[in-house]
Design a protein around this motif. Structure first.
Motif, PDB file in Angstrom:
ATOM      1  N   LYS A   1       0.835  -1.209   0.000  1.00  0.00           N
ATOM      2  CA  LYS A   1       0.000   0.000   0.000  1.00  0.00           C
ATOM      3  C   LYS A   1       0.864   1.251   0.000  1.00  0.00           C
ATOM      4  CE  LYS A   1      -3.426   0.253   2.897  1.00  0.00           C
ATOM      5  NZ  LYS A   1      -4.165   0.083   4.178  1.00  0.00           N
TER       6      LYS A   1
ATOM      7  N   LYS B   1       2.654   1.317  -3.708  1.00  0.00           N
ATOM      8  CA  LYS B   1       1.760   0.720  -4.700  1.00  0.00           C
ATOM      9  C   LYS B   1       2.251   0.925  -6.129  1.00  0.00           C
ATOM     10  CE  LYS B   1      -2.281   2.593  -5.451  1.00  0.00           C
ATOM     11  NZ  LYS B   1      -3.709   3.011  -5.264  1.00  0.00           N
TER      12      LYS B   1
ATOM     13  N   TYR C   1      -3.980 -12.427  -4.747  1.00  0.00           N
ATOM     14  CA  TYR C   1      -4.741 -11.403  -4.016  1.00  0.00           C
ATOM     15  C   TYR C   1      -4.088 -10.029  -4.188  1.00  0.00           C
ATOM     16  CZ  TYR C   1      -6.271  -8.608  -0.014  1.00  0.00           C
ATOM     17  OH  TYR C   1      -6.742  -7.590   0.782  1.00  0.00           O
TER      18      TYR C   1
ATOM     19  N   SER D   1      -4.353  -8.840  -7.957  1.00  0.00           N
ATOM     20  CA  SER D   1      -5.712  -8.454  -8.349  1.00  0.00           C
ATOM     21  C   SER D   1      -6.139  -7.163  -7.671  1.00  0.00           C
ATOM     22  CB  SER D   1      -6.703  -9.579  -8.018  1.00  0.00           C
ATOM     23  OG  SER D   1      -6.755  -9.823  -6.631  1.00  0.00           O
ATOM     24  N   ARG D   2      -5.674  -6.949  -6.455  1.00  0.00           N
ATOM     25  CA  ARG D   2      -6.079  -5.737  -5.731  1.00  0.00           C
ATOM     26  C   ARG D   2      -5.298  -4.505  -6.149  1.00  0.00           C
ATOM     27  NH1 ARG D   2      -6.818  -4.756   0.814  1.00  0.00           N
ATOM     28  NH2 ARG D   2      -7.037  -2.510   0.657  1.00  0.00           N
ATOM     29  N   PHE D   3      -3.975  -4.654  -6.322  1.00  0.00           N
ATOM     30  CA  PHE D   3      -3.142  -3.470  -6.528  1.00  0.00           C
ATOM     31  C   PHE D   3      -2.690  -3.254  -7.976  1.00  0.00           C
ATOM     32  CE2 PHE D   3      -2.523  -4.490  -2.014  1.00  0.00           C
ATOM     33  CZ  PHE D   3      -2.913  -3.283  -1.459  1.00  0.00           C
TER      34      PHE D   3
ATOM     35  N   GLN E   1      -6.505  -4.011  -9.950  1.00  0.00           N
ATOM     36  CA  GLN E   1      -7.427  -3.124  -9.234  1.00  0.00           C
ATOM     37  C   GLN E   1      -8.885  -3.561  -9.424  1.00  0.00           C
ATOM     38  OE1 GLN E   1      -6.287   1.126  -9.123  1.00  0.00           O
ATOM     39  NE2 GLN E   1      -4.669   0.612 -10.574  1.00  0.00           N
TER      40      GLN E   1
ATOM     41  N   TYR F   1     -13.501  -5.165  -4.999  1.00  0.00           N
ATOM     42  CA  TYR F   1     -13.711  -6.143  -3.944  1.00  0.00           C
ATOM     43  C   TYR F   1     -15.040  -5.873  -3.258  1.00  0.00           C
ATOM     44  CZ  TYR F   1      -9.278  -8.591  -4.160  1.00  0.00           C
ATOM     45  OH  TYR F   1      -8.244  -9.386  -4.566  1.00  0.00           O
TER      46      TYR F   1
ATOM     47  N   GLU G   1     -10.613  -4.095   5.322  1.00  0.00           N
ATOM     48  CA  GLU G   1      -9.341  -4.754   5.059  1.00  0.00           C
ATOM     49  C   GLU G   1      -9.059  -5.877   6.045  1.00  0.00           C
ATOM     50  OE1 GLU G   1      -5.115  -2.940   5.579  1.00  0.00           O
ATOM     51  OE2 GLU G   1      -5.870  -2.330   3.608  1.00  0.00           O
TER      52      GLU G   1
ATOM     53  N   GLU H   1     -10.962  -8.855   5.040  1.00  0.00           N
ATOM     54  CA  GLU H   1     -10.368  -9.454   3.846  1.00  0.00           C
ATOM     55  C   GLU H   1      -9.199 -10.355   4.213  1.00  0.00           C
ATOM     56  OE1 GLU H   1      -9.162  -6.679   0.924  1.00  0.00           O
ATOM     57  OE2 GLU H   1     -11.191  -6.111   0.327  1.00  0.00           O
TER      58      GLU H   1
END
Length: 222
Positions: A117, A120, A184, A187-189, A192, A195, A200, A203
């Protein structure tokens, strides 16, 4: 890896580099400072050239693209700093009352989630290059394997010997965990993807539960 911003550490290392010309050091230092202040996506090569007091063509001649410019400072930093940063992460996690593998897994995911985070944009560039650049993957693989994968494998083996995990090879368990957690983060960072509305913390708990349900050794009474 420490939880400090990578760009700050990269700036400090770039100043010590003797492999670059004065003009290249100026470009690198200016670029990293602008990335830190404005964000990677919001910084253009024309701005870097302006503040570094060089022609934009000079940047293209030395680095080709903005991604390559960033990678030119990230890769030496990763190679030099990865052993120390990995040691810091794992020693910190393993002293946080790590009573079971689930504790270790949860602490590791939270630690890397915070790190990604905070960094990123760097993560996005590196992952994108790793997906398409075979040479880069081969270059970084030994560093990643020795400093990250082997350490996790040793932890897995330790908890396997305590009877916590299913009786399959540590390498197999490592690949299972890495595939789930890595997917994970990507796909998240990077992708993007949207979700659910869960926070968090929830998650992370879902991710830990999903992994542990697959690798935890069943109780003898079950």
């Amino acid at each position: 890896m420490s939880e400090e911003n990578l760009l700050d550490a990269i700036i400090a290392q770039a100043k010590l580099s003797k492999k670059q010309t004065t003009k290249q050091r100026k470009i690198v230092e200016t670029a990293v400072k602008l990335f830190a202040e404005k964000g990677y996506a919001n910084t253009s090569t024309s701005e870097i050239a302006k503040f570094a007091q060089v022609a934009e063509g000079t940047i293209f001649r030395h680095y080709g693209t903005k991604d390559n410019l960033l990678l030119s400072v990230i890769l030496p930093f990763i190679k030099d700093a990865m052993p120390t940063m990995a040691e810091s992460v794992f020693s910190g996690i393993m002293t946080q009352n790590t009573a079971c593998f689930e504790d270790f897994l949860r602490a590791l995911i939270k630690n890397r989630l915070l790190f990604i985070k905070e960094n990123k944009e760097i993560f996005q560039v590196v992952v994108k290059e790793l997906l398409y650049n075979d040479e880069l993957r081969k270059e970084l693989q030994p560093y990643f394997f020795e400093n990250i994968m082997q350490r996790i494998s040793k932890v897995i083996t330790m908890f396997k010997e305590r009877g916590e995990l299913i009786d399959v090879s540590s390498d197999t368990l490592l690949n299972m965990i890495f595939n789930v957690v890595g997917s994970y983060f990507v796909s998240r960072f990077v992708l993007q993807l949207a979700y659910s509305d869960m926070d968090e913390e929830a998650e992370v708990e879902n991710l830990v539960r999903f992994i542990m349900d697959g690798i935890r050794k069943p109780s003898q009474g079950m």
